[in-house]
Design a protein around this motif. Structure first.
Motif, PDB file in Angstrom:
ATOM      1  N   ARG A  31      42.336  36.614  52.350  1.00  0.00           N
ATOM      2  CA  ARG A  31      42.223  37.955  51.769  1.00  0.00           C
ATOM      3  C   ARG A  31      42.079  37.776  50.262  1.00  0.00           C
ATOM      4  O   ARG A  31      42.800  36.993  49.646  1.00  0.00           O
ATOM      5  CB  ARG A  31      43.474  38.768  52.117  1.00  0.00           C
ATOM      6  N   ILE A  32      41.145  38.497  49.661  1.00  0.00           N
ATOM      7  CA  ILE A  32      40.949  38.444  48.208  1.00  0.00           C
ATOM      8  C   ILE A  32      41.292  39.807  47.638  1.00  0.00           C
ATOM      9  O   ILE A  32      40.766  40.823  48.079  1.00  0.00           O
ATOM     10  CB  ILE A  32      39.498  38.072  47.850  1.00  0.00           C
ATOM     11  N   ARG A  33      42.189  39.803  46.674  1.00  0.00           N
ATOM     12  CA  ARG A  33      42.574  41.039  45.998  1.00  0.00           C
ATOM     13  C   ARG A  33      42.376  40.811  44.507  1.00  0.00           C
ATOM     14  O   ARG A  33      42.599  39.725  43.987  1.00  0.00           O
ATOM     15  CB  ARG A  33      44.050  41.349  46.298  1.00  0.00           C
ATOM     16  N   ARG A  34      41.949  41.832  43.824  1.00  0.00           N
ATOM     17  CA  ARG A  34      41.757  41.722  42.381  1.00  0.00           C
ATOM     18  C   ARG A  34      42.761  42.600  41.655  1.00  0.00           C
ATOM     19  O   ARG A  34      43.021  43.723  42.048  1.00  0.00           O
ATOM     20  CB  ARG A  34      40.346  42.118  42.005  1.00  0.00           C
ATOM     21  N   CYS A  38      42.009  39.173  37.321  1.00  0.00           N
ATOM     22  CA  CYS A  38      42.700  38.116  38.060  1.00  0.00           C
ATOM     23  C   CYS A  38      42.387  38.271  39.543  1.00  0.00           C
ATOM     24  O   CYS A  38      42.526  39.348  40.118  1.00  0.00           O
ATOM     25  CB  CYS A  38      44.208  38.210  37.840  1.00  0.00           C
ATOM     26  N   ALA A  39      41.958  37.189  40.154  1.00  0.00           N
ATOM     27  CA  ALA A  39      41.687  37.188  41.595  1.00  0.00           C
ATOM     28  C   ALA A  39      42.858  36.515  42.299  1.00  0.00           C
ATOM     29  O   ALA A  39      43.307  35.445  41.898  1.00  0.00           O
ATOM     30  CB  ALA A  39      40.401  36.431  41.884  1.00  0.00           C
ATOM     31  N   VAL A  40      43.347  37.169  43.345  1.00  0.00           N
ATOM     32  CA  VAL A  40      44.445  36.617  44.136  1.00  0.00           C
ATOM     33  C   VAL A  40      43.901  36.310  45.528  1.00  0.00           C
ATOM     34  O   VAL A  40      43.474  37.207  46.248  1.00  0.00           O
ATOM     35  CB  VAL A  40      45.631  37.608  44.227  1.00  0.00           C
ATOM     36  N   LEU A  41      43.907  35.032  45.888  1.00  0.00           N
ATOM     37  CA  LEU A  41      43.496  34.601  47.212  1.00  0.00           C
ATOM     38  C   LEU A  41      44.752  34.419  48.051  1.00  0.00           C
ATOM     39  O   LEU A  41      45.670  33.712  47.634  1.00  0.00           O
ATOM     40  CB  LEU A  41      42.758  33.263  47.166  1.00  0.00           C
TER      41      LEU A  41
END
Length: 132
Positions: A31-34, A38-41
């Motif tokens: 899941r990729i959240r921004r 900043c990108a959070v994998l």
């Protein structure tokens, strides 16, 4: 009864899962959240030789517009040496592109593997001449 040959190990069965390694990509989702730039994998499942390509593709999709990358390990139940190599690639990529990277919220087995690989040598290993 013949079983499929594992494309990763060249064996009839994957040694870790007793299944074809081609099945392992199905065991990992990302899941990729921004949050701003900043990108959070957040991978979920097992990071192994058969599934690490899923993480590689997710990481490649972030390079153009992320100012920092966080790998949230909270949902990773297992990691082998392929996961360690991915973490190294993530670090090298961040350094090469000037993007800060971090891996956070480790579960037990992946954290223990990371600590084992990055632990300082014991005095007996130094004395035996096995390490410099």
């Amino acid at each position: 009864m013949d079983r499929p040959v594992c494309h990763c190990h060249g064996r009839r069965m994957c040694p870790k899962t007793n299944a074809s390694c081609s099945d392992s990509a199905d065991r990992l989702t990302v899941r990729i959240r921004r949050s701003g730039h900043c990108a959070v994998l957040t991978p979920r499942g097992e990071i192994d030789h058969g599934s690490v390509r899923v993480l590689d593709r997710a990481l490649e999709s972030l390079l153009d517009d992320a100012d920092s990358i966080v790998l949230n390990m909270a949902e990773v139940s297992f990691m082998d040496s392929a996961g360690l190599h991915f973490l190294h690639r993530l670090d090298c990529l961040g350094r090469r592109h000037g993007i800060p990277t971090a891996a956070v919220n480790w579960m037990n087995q992946p954290r223990l593997l990371w600590e084992l690989v990055h632990a300082p040598p014991t005095p007996s290993a130094k004395a035996s001449g096995l390490v410099a």
